[in-house]
Design an enzyme around this catalytic site. Structure first.
Site, mmCIF file in Angstrom:
data_model
loop_
_atom_site.group_PDB
_atom_site.id
_atom_site.type_symbol
_atom_site.label_atom_id
_atom_site.label_comp_id
_atom_site.label_asym_id
_atom_site.label_seq_id
_atom_site.Cartn_x
_atom_site.Cartn_y
_atom_site.Cartn_z
ATOM 1 N N GLU A 140 90.233 54.148 -6.484
ATOM 2 C CA GLU A 140 91.105 55.042 -7.235
ATOM 3 C C GLU A 140 90.439 56.396 -7.492
ATOM 4 O OE1 GLU A 140 91.839 50.869 -9.057
ATOM 5 O OE2 GLU A 140 90.295 51.925 -7.912
ATOM 6 N N CYS A 148 90.538 48.716 -12.940
ATOM 7 C CA CYS A 148 89.675 48.201 -14.009
ATOM 8 C C CYS A 148 89.843 49.035 -15.266
ATOM 9 C CB CYS A 148 88.222 48.179 -13.559
ATOM 10 S SG CYS A 148 87.538 49.815 -13.167
ATOM 11 N N MET A 179 72.053 18.485 22.829
ATOM 12 C CA MET A 179 71.607 17.347 23.600
ATOM 13 C C MET A 179 70.764 16.430 22.703
ATOM 14 S SD MET A 179 73.135 18.134 26.299
ATOM 15 C CE MET A 179 72.598 16.752 27.323
ATOM 16 N N THR A 213 67.475 22.325 10.088
ATOM 17 C CA THR A 213 67.800 23.407 11.020
ATOM 18 C C THR A 213 66.645 24.391 11.121
ATOM 19 O OG1 THR A 213 70.172 23.204 10.610
ATOM 20 C CG2 THR A 213 69.404 25.299 11.488
ATOM 21 N N ASP A 247 65.296 24.506 14.835
ATOM 22 C CA ASP A 247 65.768 25.680 15.579
ATOM 23 C C ASP A 247 65.025 26.969 15.236
ATOM 24 O OD1 ASP A 247 67.655 24.056 16.777
ATOM 25 O OD2 ASP A 247 69.227 24.561 15.332
ATOM 26 N N ARG A 291 74.045 40.907 13.167
ATOM 27 C CA ARG A 291 73.796 42.056 14.038
ATOM 28 C C ARG A 291 75.130 42.676 14.450
ATOM 29 N NH1 ARG A 291 70.374 38.040 14.895
ATOM 30 N NH2 ARG A 291 71.577 37.030 16.542
ATOM 31 N N GLU A 330 75.721 27.502 8.282
ATOM 32 C CA GLU A 330 75.302 27.268 9.667
ATOM 33 C C GLU A 330 74.219 26.210 9.623
ATOM 34 O OE1 GLU A 330 74.871 30.416 12.474
ATOM 35 O OE2 GLU A 330 75.659 31.908 11.070
ATOM 36 N N LEU A 371 74.293 18.339 6.566
ATOM 37 C CA LEU A 371 74.745 19.227 5.494
ATOM 38 C C LEU A 371 76.222 19.560 5.644
ATOM 39 C CD1 LEU A 371 74.337 20.962 3.029
ATOM 40 C CD2 LEU A 371 73.371 22.763 4.493
#
Length: 366
Positions: free
Chosen positions: A57, A80, A168, A201, A205, A212, A297, A302
């Site tokens: 605003e 607000c 896998m 994870t 990994d 990005r 992720e 989980l």
């Protein structure tokens, strides 16, 4: 119910389009747009860019200058009425001489929640609400979830083969899905305030979990659920810009904890529920820390635990046209079910092709 004109719809749609520009940068504030109109002509427009900067605003009023007097303001969220990081917008609209305010939806923040509308009406301004309300709420669904339910919007993201396998048997998973799907994940990461994963994870990994996406310069908070504080100090997630929160039930004053804190991680103790962290306590903590939305992720454990606890608002599955076989790792780990009626049920929200992959979006059934 107010009967809005075609012109009203057009200008509110423009305000929503402007608001969407802030969806990657306004956390923890909502993304808001404002259009000032006089004689069916836009005299000022603005959108909230970043927390601490002027609201939509104010930017629209600055652009309109003296033309703001006597105009209609189309805003995607109730103006607000309190002094926060910035001055109250309702007062600014009054001072500028705005005569009519059309708002998409009431602000669920207890500090506002109708007070802005009341202030405007008491000063003689015509206030009409509800125009394109569903679209406005969808744009800020995490903000509404946090304000109304005390937890963030939770999205679980999974990538799998068409036989619902995520890796896998030896853990190899790069890459099941194609380039277009992976680019879409960057958009997902950028649009969430936090990314959450489990310690397994991290150990298997070693992900960075950064976004990005070219339109966003903010990194989401990375959240690791690590009951026994097993996060390696050499983990790549600790070498990236942005905050890392490690939620744990372990001691937070030992050498390992201090080492992780020196690397920039915040170590936060939470209660257990069985052998895992209490997931409701996890989400409550994130809400208290002003996290509107979290992208999960993580592995099958989980992701399955969140679904079993009915804490998932959105499930996104990227399906690749591959078959990995029975020995490959499954999509979700859920409790054994006796009856089909006990199965968690979601509702379809969207499906689309991304390159050669299929993205399925499902929402919590309400």
């Amino acid at each position: 119910m107010t009967a809005f004109s075609v012109i009203d719809h057009q200008f509110m749609a423009l305000a929503l389009q402007l608001a969407s520009r802030g969806q990657y940068t306004t956390h923890p504030n909502p993304a808001v747009g404002c259009v000032l109109v006089k004689d069916e002509r836009v005299v000022g427009a603005g959108w909230h860019h970043q927390t601490g900067q002027p609201h939509a605003e104010i930017l629209a009023l600055q652009q309109a200058a003296e033309d703001a007097a006597g105009c209609t303001a189309y805003v995607t969220l109730e103006p607000c009425s309190h002094q926060g990081r910035t001055p109250p917008c309702a007062d600014a609209l009054l001072d500028a001489g705005v005569l009519r305010v059309v708002a998409a939806v009431e602000d669920p923040n207890p500090r506002v929640e109708g007070a802005g509308f009341s202030l405007l009406r008491s000063a003689g301004v015509t206030v009409e609400t509800g125009l394109l309300e569903p679209a406005a709420m969808e744009l800020n669904r995490g903000f509404f979830k946090r304000m109304r339910e005390g937890r963030p919007w939770v999205t679980v993201k999974l990538g799998a083969s068409i036989d619902a396998r995520t890796a896998m048997a030896n853990g190899e998973s790069q890459w099941i899905t194609g380039v277009a799907a992976r680019q879409d994940v960057q958009h997902l990461r950028a649009s969430h305030a936090a990314i959450m994963t489990g310690i397994e994870t991290i150990l298997v990994d070693d992900p960075r979990l950064t976004q990005r996406y070219h339109e966003a310069d903010r990194q989401p908070v990375r959240v690791i659920l690590d009951t026994q504080l097993r996060t390696p100090p050499a983990a790549r997630i600790l070498s990236e810009q942005g905050e890392v929160w490690i939620l744990t039930a372990a001691a937070i004053d030992d050498d390992k904890s201090q080492q992780l804190q020196k690397l920039g991680a915040q170590i936060i103790p939470l209660p257990m529920q069985g052998v895992h962290l209490d997931l409701q306590a996890v989400l409550k903590l994130l809400a208290v820390r002003e996290i509107n939305s979290v992208l999960v992720e993580a592995g099958a454990t989980l992701a399955g635990a969140l679904i079993a606890a009915d804490q998932v608002d959105e499930l996104i599955v990227y399906l690749a046209p591959k078959l990995l076989g029975n020995n490959a790792r499954g999509l979700l780990q859920l409790p054994d079910l006796v009856h089909l009626s006990d199965a968690p049920e979601l509702q379809w929200h969207d499906s689309r092709m991304l390159g050669n992959d299929l993205r399925l979006t499902l929402h919590r059934r309400v």
